[in-house]
Design a protein around this motif. Structure first.
Motif, mmCIF file in Angstrom:
data_model
loop_
_atom_site.group_PDB
_atom_site.id
_atom_site.type_symbol
_atom_site.label_atom_id
_atom_site.label_comp_id
_atom_site.label_asym_id
_atom_site.label_seq_id
_atom_site.Cartn_x
_atom_site.Cartn_y
_atom_site.Cartn_z
ATOM 1 N N TYR A 1 77.104 -61.933 -8.688
ATOM 2 C CA TYR A 1 77.402 -62.764 -8.391
ATOM 3 C C TYR A 1 77.776 -62.600 -7.386
ATOM 4 C CZ TYR A 1 79.321 -68.030 -7.251
ATOM 5 O OH TYR A 1 79.810 -68.633 -7.359
ATOM 6 N N PHE A 2 77.018 -63.331 -6.171
ATOM 7 C CA PHE A 2 78.005 -63.393 -4.934
ATOM 8 C C PHE A 2 78.171 -65.063 -4.200
ATOM 9 C CE2 PHE A 2 75.688 -62.031 -1.396
ATOM 10 C CZ PHE A 2 74.484 -62.117 -1.548
ATOM 11 N N ALA A 3 78.778 -65.843 -3.156
ATOM 12 C CA ALA A 3 78.949 -66.759 -2.954
ATOM 13 C C ALA A 3 80.117 -66.889 -1.175
ATOM 14 C CB ALA A 3 78.830 -67.977 -3.351
ATOM 15 N N SER A 4 79.696 -67.991 -0.508
ATOM 16 C CA SER A 4 80.366 -68.039 0.705
ATOM 17 C C SER A 4 80.910 -69.838 1.031
ATOM 18 C CB SER A 4 80.017 -67.370 2.080
ATOM 19 O OG SER A 4 78.932 -67.517 2.583
ATOM 20 N N ASP A 5 81.921 -69.706 1.670
ATOM 21 C CA ASP A 5 82.267 -70.604 2.282
ATOM 22 C C ASP A 5 82.949 -71.161 3.632
ATOM 23 O OD1 ASP A 5 82.593 -73.509 3.073
ATOM 24 O OD2 ASP A 5 83.897 -73.512 0.985
ATOM 25 N N ASN B 1 79.652 -56.784 6.888
ATOM 26 C CA ASN B 1 81.136 -56.778 6.840
ATOM 27 C C ASN B 1 81.960 -58.661 5.984
ATOM 28 O OD1 ASN B 1 83.497 -59.285 7.535
ATOM 29 N ND2 ASN B 1 83.307 -58.364 9.727
ATOM 30 N N ALA B 2 81.878 -58.852 4.422
ATOM 31 C CA ALA B 2 82.277 -59.649 4.133
ATOM 32 C C ALA B 2 83.568 -60.091 3.646
ATOM 33 C CB ALA B 2 81.114 -59.829 2.825
ATOM 34 N N ALA B 3 84.251 -59.014 4.523
ATOM 35 C CA ALA B 3 86.071 -58.792 4.620
ATOM 36 C C ALA B 3 86.472 -58.053 3.472
ATOM 37 C CB ALA B 3 86.454 -60.099 4.813
ATOM 38 N N CYS B 4 87.364 -58.828 2.295
ATOM 39 C CA CYS B 4 87.917 -58.367 0.906
ATOM 40 C C CYS B 4 86.612 -57.788 -0.016
ATOM 41 C CB CYS B 4 88.734 -58.801 1.111
ATOM 42 S SG CYS B 4 90.552 -58.490 2.105
ATOM 43 N N ALA B 5 85.031 -58.837 -0.026
ATOM 44 C CA ALA B 5 84.705 -58.596 -0.634
ATOM 45 C C ALA B 5 83.331 -57.242 -0.198
ATOM 46 C CB ALA B 5 83.976 -59.959 -0.594
ATOM 47 N N GLY B 6 83.739 -56.638 1.171
ATOM 48 C CA GLY B 6 82.706 -55.645 1.581
ATOM 49 C C GLY B 6 81.278 -55.361 0.581
ATOM 50 N N VAL C 1 84.161 -55.193 -15.491
ATOM 51 C CA VAL C 1 83.991 -56.578 -14.275
ATOM 52 C C VAL C 1 84.766 -56.229 -12.962
ATOM 53 C CG1 VAL C 1 84.500 -59.195 -14.099
ATOM 54 C CG2 VAL C 1 84.249 -58.246 -16.737
ATOM 55 N N MET C 2 83.852 -56.604 -12.360
ATOM 56 C CA MET C 2 84.754 -56.772 -10.192
ATOM 57 C C MET C 2 84.426 -57.556 -10.284
ATOM 58 S SD MET C 2 82.304 -53.415 -8.738
ATOM 59 C CE MET C 2 82.046 -51.865 -9.837
ATOM 60 N N ALA C 3 85.123 -57.887 -9.268
ATOM 61 C CA ALA C 3 85.718 -59.530 -8.650
ATOM 62 C C ALA C 3 86.943 -59.180 -7.602
ATOM 63 C CB ALA C 3 86.084 -60.112 -10.028
ATOM 64 N N THR C 4 86.404 -60.298 -6.867
ATOM 65 C CA THR C 4 86.656 -60.115 -4.882
ATOM 66 C C THR C 4 86.637 -61.318 -4.082
ATOM 67 O OG1 THR C 4 87.237 -58.806 -3.050
ATOM 68 C CG2 THR C 4 85.393 -59.329 -4.238
ATOM 69 N N ILE C 5 87.638 -61.773 -3.809
ATOM 70 C CA ILE C 5 87.199 -62.511 -2.599
ATOM 71 C C ILE C 5 88.078 -61.810 -1.629
ATOM 72 C CG2 ILE C 5 89.723 -63.200 -3.102
ATOM 73 C CD1 ILE C 5 88.989 -66.243 -2.621
ATOM 74 N N GLY C 6 87.378 -62.720 -0.660
ATOM 75 C CA GLY C 6 87.863 -62.843 1.630
ATOM 76 C C GLY C 6 87.860 -63.164 2.395
ATOM 77 N N ALA C 7 88.234 -63.192 3.260
ATOM 78 C CA ALA C 7 87.817 -64.359 4.418
ATOM 79 C C ALA C 7 86.714 -64.703 4.698
ATOM 80 C CB ALA C 7 88.940 -64.031 5.776
ATOM 81 N N GLY C 8 86.640 -65.754 5.149
ATOM 82 C CA GLY C 8 85.266 -66.455 4.978
ATOM 83 C C GLY C 8 84.775 -67.921 4.637
#
Length: 332
Positions: free
Chosen positions: A184-188, A115-120, A313-320
């Protein structure tokens, strides 16, 4: 840049599935405080899909998985690992991945959800890549699947954003110059209330109050989401491009998350990526969360648009917040 042939994690098959039921903007005008003109001009969404009664997220995921396996010319029983990126599993327990495992008959696989929201999907892709790079497994089935209709409040204007769908890829270890070049992936976690469902779990367990307040539905602070996404998506793309040592001119396609058309155009403009290189599916499928990227990838793959050596190139952002990106050189 010359890429030497060696062991790489490649995508050997793609698949996708969307339900038959189409929900139009005309229909949403009748139930929510929104209007067709705004949805189409600002969001770029003309319609979205919704699961039929009795259909589950696992059904969509399994159908997408079968198509990906067929393209990869693999049998389900040979799959080592199944990871499903989702925020709408059939049940809280067991995992959606194990239900999919049963439906496609893949008894050998280890299976779990992420579960990484839309970045899953991107998070799941990166996770699976690590298992393969380290030779823990030799292949993996990575799925992004979400039934956003089950958490959408059709009395709220945000209902225009969301749809249901699933996409899948088969990953393999291969001796190739192609494959995943960088990730590359990260969260805040400081923005947990920007996109969330307040009720129905441990913080606010199911109750009449939760139902009365409609806390079991998804809530989104649209303005804040737009501001953050317009900054984070270009940042994530730059990070993955830098690691892969490529430039904008090297990109054949940008396969992004599908929040809204205005936002994607803004991100492309910031990066000087021509709009014709941006793969868009939101006009027909809206925002299907974790399914967006694999849906879009399967679309251009089955349309025959991908050529050997193309850099995607794939790129995404999700809730969190959660965000991520990847550069993939297409081919076996």
């Amino acid at each position: 840049m010359m890429i030497m042939t060696g062991k790489k994690v490649i995508i050997s098959g793609t698949g996708s599935y969307v339900p038959d039921q189409v929900v139009t903007n005309d229909e949403l005008e009748k139930c929510a405080p929104t209007n067709k003109a705004w949805i189409e001009s600002v969001l770029g969404i003309k319609e979205r899909r919704r699961m039929a009664r009795g259909e589950c997220t696992s059904d969509m995921a399994a159908k997408a998985a079968v198509k990906a396996l067929e393209m990869a010319e693999m049998k389900a029983e040979d799959i080592d690992l199944i990871i499903v990126g989702t925020i709408t599993p059939d049940r809280m327990v067991p995992s959606l991945a194990t239900i999919v495992q049963r439906k496609i008959a893949a008894p050998k696989a280890a299976a779990f959800d992420l579960n990484a929201a839309c970045a899953g999907f991107v998070f799941s892709l990166i996770c699976a890549q690590q298992f393969l790079k380290n030779d823990y497994f030799q292949n993996a089935l990575v799925i992004g699947a979400d039934a956003m209709s089950v958490m959408t409040d059709y009395k709220d204007r945000t209902c225009a954003y969301y749809g249901d769908g699933a996409g899948a890829v088969v990953l393999k270890n291969a001796k190739s110059q192609n494959g995943i070049l960088s990730t590359y992936f990260a969260s805040d976690g400081q923005s947990k209330d920007m996109v969330t469902t307040f009720g129905g779990n441990a913080e606010y367990p199911p109750s009449y109050e939760v139902l009365d307040r409609r806390w079991h539905y998804l809530r989104m602070a649209g303005k804040e989401v737009g501001i953050t996404a317009s900054e984070v998506i270009p940042h994530a793309i730059r990070r993955a491009m830098e690691e892969a040592a490529i430039t904008v001119d090297d990109i054949a396609y940008l396969v992004p998350h599908q929040p809204n058309l205005s936002l994607l155009k803004k991100c492309a403009s910031v990066l000087n990526i021509p709009e014709e290189k941006v793969v868009i599916t939101l006009d027909r499928y809206a925002n299907a969360s974790s399914a967006n990227i694999p849906l879009a990838l399967d679309k251009i793959n089955r349309e025959g648009k991908l050529k050997e050596g193309d850099k995607i190139v794939m790129a995404t952002i999700g809730a969190g917040w959660t965000w991520g990106s990847a550069v993939i050189q297409w081919g076996q």
